[in-house]
Design a protein around this motif. Sequence first.
Motif, PDB file in Angstrom:
ATOM      1  N   TYR A   1      -5.090  -0.596  -5.792  1.00 42.54           N
ATOM      2  CA  TYR A   1      -4.830  -1.322  -4.551  1.00 42.54           C
ATOM      3  C   TYR A   1      -5.959  -2.255  -4.138  1.00 42.54           C
ATOM      4  CZ  TYR A   1      -0.606   1.365  -4.235  1.00 42.54           C
ATOM      5  OH  TYR A   1       0.637   1.887  -4.515  1.00 42.54           O
ATOM      6  N   ASN A   2      -7.129  -2.096  -4.702  1.00 46.22           N
ATOM      7  CA  ASN A   2      -8.195  -3.068  -4.451  1.00 46.22           C
ATOM      8  C   ASN A   2      -7.965  -4.366  -5.203  1.00 46.22           C
ATOM      9  OD1 ASN A   2      -9.498  -1.269  -2.785  1.00 46.22           O
ATOM     10  ND2 ASN A   2     -10.984  -0.603  -4.320  1.00 46.22           N
TER      11      ASN A   2
ATOM     12  N   ALA B   1      -4.665  -5.550  -5.772  1.00 42.72           N
ATOM     13  CA  ALA B   1      -3.215  -5.665  -5.587  1.00 42.72           C
ATOM     14  C   ALA B   1      -2.691  -7.035  -6.012  1.00 42.72           C
ATOM     15  CB  ALA B   1      -2.858  -5.411  -4.129  1.00 42.72           C
TER      16      ALA B   1
ATOM     17  N   ASN C   1      -7.564   3.681  -5.918  1.00 40.92           N
ATOM     18  CA  ASN C   1      -8.433   2.649  -5.330  1.00 40.92           C
ATOM     19  C   ASN C   1      -8.486   1.394  -6.195  1.00 40.92           C
ATOM     20  OD1 ASN C   1      -9.142   4.046  -3.012  1.00 40.92           O
ATOM     21  ND2 ASN C   1     -10.877   5.078  -3.996  1.00 40.92           N
TER      22      ASN C   1
ATOM     23  N   ARG D   1      -0.184   4.404  -1.415  1.00 40.49           N
ATOM     24  CA  ARG D   1      -1.149   5.302  -2.046  1.00 40.49           C
ATOM     25  C   ARG D   1      -0.625   6.724  -2.180  1.00 40.49           C
ATOM     26  NH1 ARG D   1      -6.667   2.720  -1.392  1.00 40.49           N
ATOM     27  NH2 ARG D   1      -6.186   0.724  -0.431  1.00 40.49           N
TER      28      ARG D   1
ATOM     29  N   ASP E   1       0.847  -1.190   0.000  1.00 38.73           N
ATOM     30  CA  ASP E   1       0.000   0.000   0.000  1.00 38.73           C
ATOM     31  C   ASP E   1       0.879   1.235   0.000  1.00 38.73           C
ATOM     32  OD1 ASP E   1      -1.858   1.975   0.325  1.00 38.73           O
ATOM     33  OD2 ASP E   1      -3.075   0.845   1.745  1.00 38.73           O
TER      34      ASP E   1
END
Length: 479
Positions: free
Chosen positions: A193-194, A196, A190, A128, A126
């Motif tokens: 990483y949703n 990944a 989003n 971001r 993560d």
Amino acid sequence: MRATFHLKTLTVAIATLSIASITNAAGLDRSGQDVTAFLQDGTYAEAVYTYIDADVSGKDSANIIPTSNTYVEGSDTGDIAESYDFFRYGVKTDINDTFSVGILYDEPFGAAAEYTKGNFVAQEGDNREATITAISGGAIGPNSPLGITSFAQAQGTVNALQGKIAQGGTLTAQEQAALTALAPAVGIVNGEYNTAGENTKVEVRSNNITAILGAKFGSNKEFQVYGGPVAQRIESEVRLRGLAYGPATGYTSNINPDQDYGWIAGMSYSKPEIALKAALTYRSEIDHSMDITETYPLAGTLAGNPAAATQTNKMEITTPKSVNFDFQTGINPTTLATAKVRWVPWGDFSIVPPLYNAVSKNNPAYGPDGLALVEYGDDQWQVELGLAKRVAPALAVSGTVGWDSGAGDPTTSLGPIDGYYSVGLGAKYNVTPEWAVSAGGKYLWFGDAKGQLPTQKLVGDFQDNDGYILGMKLSYQGK
């Protein structure tokens, strides 16, 4: 003394040429939709297995800013082409000296590709903050001229503005500009990483069953007209992952199998005394109306409602028409020359998923029609020339050279090659006068191509790629 070209004898030579022939072409073309099984004399049946292994690799683009289309050489993509195989079957028989019937099965259209490296794979972990700074070109981050210094602040601003809309409020011009600028960046992060660690992947499968009725005419029955209905089934799965796809990262679609119908028509001419056969075959477009389930994280971000990210709708796809020309003629009693030409108007073809298209319309740069997921710039032309030689009463060998124009460059990142050149070899052995086994192979040099998104952004450069095709056939031919 005049040479006689016995067609039954020369069939030993020509039949081997259809092994690993006219395959792995432009667009989604796969089998070449060969109809030569129906053009054989007497009762004829064949079962053909084809295996294709291609090596397609290149460099992704280091430029991950969605608003910039400039290609910047990045890292290796690895081999994205998955090996695949398919079958083809055909059977025909003569009812009498005028009428013939046949049934053909093939898998005309398809794709199989998967990225396992580079910007076509969703990042794990993560990160971001760094990601939103990079994709915005610094517009969001520690030195933001917008005053938005973090992903959390960008997400909070988007949520607040969407909440105001949901409560019936009207955004000021400044607020609307902020939402337009921030929502895509938040959606990209989003979506990334949703999903990944997941890979970009595409798989398309199709099946055709063609029923043909032919009628011969002329003083020596040298002409034949033929035609009939075609049933076609198609299904697909697409996953777009990684920062290469910008706002579309995390997009997934599944098309349920759908069957619809078209038709085939053609005309042939034969002159047995010189082993000459020529045939021109037209296949119609086939319109499909199918159920498609799409998941698009950006749709949920734009709507301020995660449930809006997944929808099931109807989608229309029209698989393309095509024209095939098949020709053969005897050079001497044991040698045959052949030519195959195929045309497919891939420039008219597109795949326009409803949710993908609707989200694209939020960007005024894409006009009122929005974007297609897949489309091609050019029509496909394909040519293959061959020689077949009977070297023993039961053995024939053949060779081919081929060229495919491709469907344009740049082309879709889900199939980044621009045509090919090929050479092939084959052999056929008659186990009995009726039964035969054939085997063949083909080597292909693929044309270099840039991989491009529907937004016109260049995301990959694919050069010096090749592949090979292997085929086997069991055939029967009787009177």
